[in-house]
Design a protein around this motif. Structure first.
Motif, PDB file in Angstrom:
ATOM      1  N   ILE B  42       0.760  -1.284  -0.091  1.00  0.00           N
ATOM      2  CA  ILE B  42       0.118  -0.025   0.087  1.00  0.00           C
ATOM      3  C   ILE B  42       0.868   1.402  -0.104  1.00  0.00           C
ATOM      4  O   ILE B  42       0.698   2.060  -0.685  1.00  0.00           O
ATOM      5  CB  ILE B  42      -1.041  -0.134   1.221  1.00  0.00           C
ATOM      6  CG1 ILE B  42      -2.262  -1.086   0.989  1.00  0.00           C
ATOM      7  CG2 ILE B  42      -1.776   1.349   1.062  1.00  0.00           C
ATOM      8  CD1 ILE B  42      -2.882  -1.362   2.210  1.00  0.00           C
ATOM      9  N   LEU B  44       3.797   1.394  -1.328  1.00  0.00           N
ATOM     10  CA  LEU B  44       4.390   1.646  -2.520  1.00  0.00           C
ATOM     11  C   LEU B  44       3.168   2.347  -3.561  1.00  0.00           C
ATOM     12  O   LEU B  44       3.670   3.015  -4.433  1.00  0.00           O
ATOM     13  CB  LEU B  44       4.644   0.039  -3.241  1.00  0.00           C
ATOM     14  CG  LEU B  44       5.686   0.305  -4.238  1.00  0.00           C
ATOM     15  CD1 LEU B  44       7.023   0.935  -4.090  1.00  0.00           C
ATOM     16  CD2 LEU B  44       5.700  -1.525  -4.791  1.00  0.00           C
ATOM     17  N   ASP B  45       2.153   1.920  -3.336  1.00  0.00           N
ATOM     18  CA  ASP B  45       1.074   2.261  -4.167  1.00  0.00           C
ATOM     19  C   ASP B  45       0.679   4.037  -4.221  1.00  0.00           C
ATOM     20  O   ASP B  45       1.074   4.631  -4.977  1.00  0.00           O
ATOM     21  CB  ASP B  45      -0.347   1.778  -3.966  1.00  0.00           C
ATOM     22  CG  ASP B  45      -0.652   0.395  -4.490  1.00  0.00           C
ATOM     23  OD1 ASP B  45       0.265   0.097  -5.712  1.00  0.00           O
ATOM     24  OD2 ASP B  45      -1.410  -0.134  -4.311  1.00  0.00           O
ATOM     25  N   GLY B  48       3.898   5.628  -5.601  1.00  0.00           N
ATOM     26  CA  GLY B  48       3.891   5.734  -6.950  1.00  0.00           C
ATOM     27  C   GLY B  48       3.089   6.892  -7.233  1.00  0.00           C
ATOM     28  O   GLY B  48       3.278   7.541  -8.232  1.00  0.00           O
ATOM     29  N   GLN B  49       1.824   6.971  -6.517  1.00  0.00           N
ATOM     30  CA  GLN B  49       0.948   8.028  -6.931  1.00  0.00           C
ATOM     31  C   GLN B  49       1.473   9.458  -6.516  1.00  0.00           C
ATOM     32  O   GLN B  49       1.223  10.450  -7.375  1.00  0.00           O
ATOM     33  CB  GLN B  49      -0.415   7.749  -6.316  1.00  0.00           C
ATOM     34  CG  GLN B  49      -1.106   6.751  -6.556  1.00  0.00           C
ATOM     35  CD  GLN B  49      -2.318   6.339  -5.341  1.00  0.00           C
ATOM     36  OE1 GLN B  49      -2.500   6.816  -4.586  1.00  0.00           O
ATOM     37  NE2 GLN B  49      -2.808   4.899  -5.438  1.00  0.00           N
ATOM     38  N   ARG B  51       4.511  10.206  -6.887  1.00  0.00           N
ATOM     39  CA  ARG B  51       5.472  10.528  -7.833  1.00  0.00           C
ATOM     40  C   ARG B  51       4.805  11.009  -9.156  1.00  0.00           C
ATOM     41  O   ARG B  51       5.299  11.913  -9.667  1.00  0.00           O
ATOM     42  CB  ARG B  51       6.087   9.423  -8.283  1.00  0.00           C
ATOM     43  CG  ARG B  51       7.329   8.694  -7.420  1.00  0.00           C
ATOM     44  CD  ARG B  51       8.150   7.632  -8.040  1.00  0.00           C
ATOM     45  NE  ARG B  51       8.778   8.114  -9.223  1.00  0.00           N
ATOM     46  CZ  ARG B  51       9.705   6.974  -9.962  1.00  0.00           C
ATOM     47  NH1 ARG B  51       9.582   6.062  -9.612  1.00  0.00           N
ATOM     48  NH2 ARG B  51      10.149   7.656 -10.954  1.00  0.00           N
ATOM     49  N   SER B  52       3.591  10.548  -9.476  1.00  0.00           N
ATOM     50  CA  SER B  52       2.857  11.197 -10.565  1.00  0.00           C
ATOM     51  C   SER B  52       2.425  12.748 -10.399  1.00  0.00           C
ATOM     52  O   SER B  52       2.778  13.563 -11.257  1.00  0.00           O
ATOM     53  CB  SER B  52       1.520  10.244 -10.898  1.00  0.00           C
ATOM     54  OG  SER B  52       2.064   9.138 -11.271  1.00  0.00           O
ATOM     55  N   ALA B 123      -6.147  11.893 -14.991  1.00  0.00           N
ATOM     56  CA  ALA B 123      -5.674  10.583 -15.334  1.00  0.00           C
ATOM     57  C   ALA B 123      -4.947   9.820 -14.092  1.00  0.00           C
ATOM     58  O   ALA B 123      -5.054   8.816 -13.830  1.00  0.00           O
ATOM     59  CB  ALA B 123      -4.718  10.950 -16.449  1.00  0.00           C
ATOM     60  N   LYS B 126      -7.785   8.575 -11.977  1.00  0.00           N
ATOM     61  CA  LYS B 126      -8.442   7.286 -12.754  1.00  0.00           C
ATOM     62  C   LYS B 126      -7.553   6.022 -12.461  1.00  0.00           C
ATOM     63  O   LYS B 126      -7.816   5.072 -12.179  1.00  0.00           O
ATOM     64  CB  LYS B 126      -8.462   7.499 -14.116  1.00  0.00           C
ATOM     65  CG  LYS B 126      -9.946   8.118 -14.339  1.00  0.00           C
ATOM     66  CD  LYS B 126     -10.108   8.114 -15.877  1.00  0.00           C
ATOM     67  CE  LYS B 126     -11.421   8.927 -16.249  1.00  0.00           C
ATOM     68  NZ  LYS B 126     -11.186  10.006 -17.394  1.00  0.00           N
ATOM     69  N   LYS B 127      -6.244   6.301 -12.559  1.00  0.00           N
ATOM     70  CA  LYS B 127      -5.148   5.269 -12.348  1.00  0.00           C
ATOM     71  C   LYS B 127      -5.110   4.947 -10.880  1.00  0.00           C
ATOM     72  O   LYS B 127      -5.275   3.810 -10.511  1.00  0.00           O
ATOM     73  CB  LYS B 127      -3.816   6.133 -12.496  1.00  0.00           C
ATOM     74  CG  LYS B 127      -2.653   5.017 -12.352  1.00  0.00           C
ATOM     75  CD  LYS B 127      -2.452   4.028 -13.530  1.00  0.00           C
ATOM     76  CE  LYS B 127      -1.689   2.771 -13.169  1.00  0.00           C
ATOM     77  NZ  LYS B 127      -2.057   1.429 -14.024  1.00  0.00           N
ATOM     78  N   SER B 128      -5.009   5.928  -9.873  1.00  0.00           N
ATOM     79  CA  SER B 128      -5.137   5.820  -8.481  1.00  0.00           C
ATOM     80  C   SER B 128      -6.327   5.067  -7.869  1.00  0.00           C
ATOM     81  O   SER B 128      -6.171   4.207  -6.795  1.00  0.00           O
ATOM     82  CB  SER B 128      -4.868   6.677  -7.661  1.00  0.00           C
ATOM     83  OG  SER B 128      -3.757   7.409  -8.249  1.00  0.00           O
ATOM     84  N   LYS B 130      -8.011   2.614  -8.743  1.00  0.00           N
ATOM     85  CA  LYS B 130      -8.201   1.180  -8.715  1.00  0.00           C
ATOM     86  C   LYS B 130      -7.516   0.744  -7.701  1.00  0.00           C
ATOM     87  O   LYS B 130      -7.558  -0.521  -7.206  1.00  0.00           O
ATOM     88  CB  LYS B 130      -7.486   0.791 -10.254  1.00  0.00           C
ATOM     89  CG  LYS B 130      -8.080   1.008 -11.528  1.00  0.00           C
ATOM     90  CD  LYS B 130      -7.444   0.731 -12.699  1.00  0.00           C
ATOM     91  CE  LYS B 130      -8.230   0.977 -14.104  1.00  0.00           C
ATOM     92  NZ  LYS B 130      -7.618   0.398 -14.816  1.00  0.00           N
ATOM     93  N   GLU B 131      -6.293   1.360  -7.237  1.00  0.00           N
ATOM     94  CA  GLU B 131      -5.547   0.654  -6.299  1.00  0.00           C
ATOM     95  C   GLU B 131      -6.133   1.067  -5.005  1.00  0.00           C
ATOM     96  O   GLU B 131      -5.989   0.269  -4.107  1.00  0.00           O
ATOM     97  CB  GLU B 131      -3.971   1.382  -6.229  1.00  0.00           C
ATOM     98  CG  GLU B 131      -3.329   1.118  -7.567  1.00  0.00           C
ATOM     99  CD  GLU B 131      -2.415   1.938  -7.865  1.00  0.00           C
ATOM    100  OE1 GLU B 131      -1.585   1.853  -9.218  1.00  0.00           O
ATOM    101  OE2 GLU B 131      -1.950   3.178  -7.326  1.00  0.00           O
ATOM    102  N   TYR B 134      -8.570  -1.420  -3.645  1.00  0.00           N
ATOM    103  CA  TYR B 134      -7.873  -2.665  -2.818  1.00  0.00           C
ATOM    104  C   TYR B 134      -7.504  -2.042  -1.320  1.00  0.00           C
ATOM    105  O   TYR B 134      -7.825  -2.925  -0.541  1.00  0.00           O
ATOM    106  CB  TYR B 134      -6.591  -3.030  -3.615  1.00  0.00           C
ATOM    107  CG  TYR B 134      -7.166  -3.976  -4.597  1.00  0.00           C
ATOM    108  CD1 TYR B 134      -7.565  -5.458  -4.327  1.00  0.00           C
ATOM    109  CD2 TYR B 134      -6.854  -3.850  -5.966  1.00  0.00           C
ATOM    110  CE1 TYR B 134      -7.700  -6.042  -5.270  1.00  0.00           C
ATOM    111  CE2 TYR B 134      -7.173  -4.755  -7.131  1.00  0.00           C
ATOM    112  CZ  TYR B 134      -7.687  -5.891  -6.609  1.00  0.00           C
ATOM    113  OH  TYR B 134      -7.873  -6.715  -7.834  1.00  0.00           O
ATOM    114  N   HIS B 135      -6.950  -0.908  -1.210  1.00  0.00           N
ATOM    115  CA  HIS B 135      -6.741  -0.466   0.035  1.00  0.00           C
ATOM    116  C   HIS B 135      -7.860  -0.405   1.053  1.00  0.00           C
ATOM    117  O   HIS B 135      -7.677  -0.902   2.165  1.00  0.00           O
ATOM    118  CB  HIS B 135      -6.133   0.911   0.048  1.00  0.00           C
ATOM    119  CG  HIS B 135      -4.854   1.071  -0.898  1.00  0.00           C
ATOM    120  ND1 HIS B 135      -4.360   2.197  -1.205  1.00  0.00           N
ATOM    121  CD2 HIS B 135      -4.039   0.128  -1.557  1.00  0.00           C
ATOM    122  CE1 HIS B 135      -3.344   2.145  -2.070  1.00  0.00           C
ATOM    123  NE2 HIS B 135      -3.094   1.018  -2.338  1.00  0.00           N
TER     124      HIS B 135
END
Ligand SMILES: [Zn+2]
Lengths: 166, 250
Positions: B42, B44-45, B48-49, B51-52, B123, B126-128, B130-131, B134-135
Motif C-alpha cells: 500500500i 508503494l502504491d 507511486g501516486q 511520484r505522478s 488521469a 483514474k489510475k489511483s 483502482k489501487e 484494494y486499500h
C-alpha cells in the motif's frame, strides 16, 4: 472496459517483444499490455508505455530496457510514460496469460469472480501447479502489488495470483 | 506558473507521501509477514501516486525542479498533508485505523477528481482509484476482523478509533487553493464528501460491533502547514539523505 487500440509499427513489434517485465521474465511487455504505441518518427522510435500499478518499480527498468533493445538494432528510442487510459489486466494478451500460468502465476479472473475470490467467498482461483480449484487466499497482497498470495490445499504449493485490475 | 494549482496538488499528494512514509516504517515490522507485505505494498502504491503528482508539479514549476526536489526539499510548513496521516504507528490497531479513516476519504476524493478539467489530475485519479479500492477493502476488512474479534482486539481498535477520530473533520476543510481550483472546475469540493464519509465509516464500524465516537472537538492545521509534533521526525528521516548529501543521486 472497451478494447483499447494500440499502434505498434510491425518492424518495431519484434524488438519490443524481446523486452520483458523484470519481475515476470517470461512475459514480454507487449503481452503484458504495457506498450501503448510505438512509432518511427523522423528516424527516432517513440514508444509510449503505461504502468501496471503507480508504484511499480519495474517501470523505470522497462523504459531503460526498451531504449537499450532499440539501440542494439541501431535505433534511437524515446520512451514516454502515459497514465491515461489506465492499464487494466484485460490488456494482458491470451499468449501472455498462458505464459503467466506456465511460470506459476494464476492469471486474473473476471472482475466479479476476482472479488469473490479475494473476499474468500468462493474457490475460483486455479492452482497453476496441479490445476485444482481447492485453493485458499493467504494474503490480499503478494510478492508485488499486482499479485495476491494463495495456497493450493491439494498439492499444498503456495502461488501468486495476478489480481484483476479494472 | 499556477501557484494555486501547485498548492492544490500538494494538498492531495502530500497525504499520499506522508502516509506512504509512515507505512514504509513498518517494512519488516508488521505483525505477520502477510500484513507486513500488504502495508508496504500500500505504501508503494501511495508513493507511486505521489511520484505522478510531483512529476506534474515539477513540470509546472520548471526551473530544474524534479519529483525529488518537490518531495525532499520543502520545509515543514510547506507540506500540506492532513494531521491524520502523520499520526504514528502506535500499534497495528492505530496503523490500520489511520489507514481505514483515510482510505474511505481517499476513494471518495478520487471518484470526484477523475472528473477534473485538469487532464493530468483526472488521469492520475483514474489510475489511483483502482489501487485505492484494494486499500479500502483491506483496511475495512481488518476493522471488522479486529472489532468483531476478541475482547482484547475489540477494545484496542475502539481506543484507536476514539483517539484518531479528532483528525477526521480536517479532511473536509476547504483551503484557499481548493476554492480557486473548484472555481476553475479542477478541484473537488471536499465539504460535499463529508456526509457520505461519516455514513460509510459508521456503517462499517457498526458491522464491526464498534462505537462511532460522538465528539465535537476536532484537530486541524495540517492543510495550512501547521503540523503535529510528529511531522518533524518524519521529515528528518524522509529528507535525511538530501539534507546531508545535497543533490546526491542513486
Ligand atoms: Zn495445486
Amino acid at each position: 472496459m472497451t478494447e483499447e487500440k494500440i499502434h505498434i509499427d510491425q518492424k518495431l513489434f519484434e524488438i519490443l517483444e524481446t523486452v520483458s517485465d523484470p519481475e515476470i521474465p517470461v512475459l514480454s511487455i507487449v503481452e503484458m499490455g504495457v506498450v501503448r504505441s510505438a512509432k518511427l518518427i523522423n528516424g527516432i522510435v517513440e514508444v509510449e508505455i503505461t504502468p501496471t500499478y503507480s508504484g511499480c518499480p519495474a517501470m523505470d527498468v522497462i523504459g531503460d530496457d526498451i531504449k537499450e533493445a532499440f539501440q542494439q538494432k541501431g535505433y534511437e528510442a524515446k520512451v514516454d510514460l502515459i497514465l491515461s487510459p489506465a492499464w487494466t489486466t484485460d490488456w494482458i494478451t491470451s499468449k501472455g496469460r498462458i505464459a503467466l500460468e506456465k511460470y506459476g502465476i494464476a492469471s486474473p479472473l473476471s472482475e466479479s469472480a476476482d472479488k469473490e475470490a479475494l473476499l474468500g467467498n468462493k474457490k475460483l482461483v486455479k492452482c497453476p501447479q496441479c490445476g485444482s480449484l481447492n485453493t485458499k487466499l493467504v494474503s490480499q497482497f503478494g510478492s508485488t502489488a499486482c499479485k495476491a498470495f494463495f495456497q493450493c490445499e491439494d498439492c499444498l504449493e503456495p502461488f501468486d495470483y495476478f489480481k484483476c485490475l479494472k | 506558473m499556477n501557484n494555486n494549482l501547485i498548492q492544490y496538488i500538494y494538498g492531495i499528494a502530500d497525504n499520499s507521501l506522508i502516509l506512504g512514509q509512515r507505512l514504509g516504517e513498518l517494512c519488516g515490522h508488521g505483525p505477520s509477514i502477510e500484513t507486513d507485505i500488504a502495508l508496504t505494498n500500500i505504501s508503494l502504491d501511495l508513493l507511486g501516486q505521489t511520484r505522478s503528482y510531483f512529476q506534474y508539479v515539477a513540470k509546472l514549476q520548471g526551473n530544474g525542479a524534479n519529483e525529488d526536489t518537490v518531495a525532499f526539499l520543502r520545509l515543514e510548513r510547506e507540506y500540506k498533508n492532513v494531521l491524520l496521516v502523520e499520526q504514528p504507528n502506535t500499534d497495528f490497531g492505530y496503523s490500520i485505523t489511520r489507514q481505514f479513516l483515510f482510505d474511505v476519504f481517499h476513494l471518495a476524493l478520487l471518484e470526484e477528481l477523475q472528473k477534473s478539467k485538469d487532464e493530468m489530475l483526472a488521469a492520475i485519479a483514474k489510475k489511483s482509484i483502482k489501487e485505492v479500492l484494494y486499500h479500502t477493502r483491506f483496511s475495512s476488512d481488518w476493522i471488522k476482523r479486529l472489532g468483531d474479534g476478541t475482547e482484547e482486539s475489540h477494545n484496542r481498535i475502539q481506543t484507536a478509533i476514539n483517539d484518531l477520530w479528532i483528525f477526521t473533520d480536517e479532511l473536509f476543510h476547504q483551503t484557499d487553493a481548493d476554492k480557486a481550483m473548484i472555481a476553475e472546475g479542477i478541484g473537488v469540493d471536499v465539504t460535499l464528501l463529508k456526509i457520505n464519509y461519516y455514513k460509510k465509516v459508521s456503517s462499517i464500524l457498526e458491522e464491526a460491533t464498534l462505537q462511532t465516537p460522538s465528539i465535537e472537538y476536532f484537530q486541524k492545521g495540517g492543510k495550512q502547514g501547521v503540523h503535529s509534533e510528529h511531522m518533524g521526525f518524519i521529515l528528518t528521516e524522509l529528507q535525511y539523505m538530501q539534507r546531508t548529501y545535497p543533490n546526491m543521486t542513486w
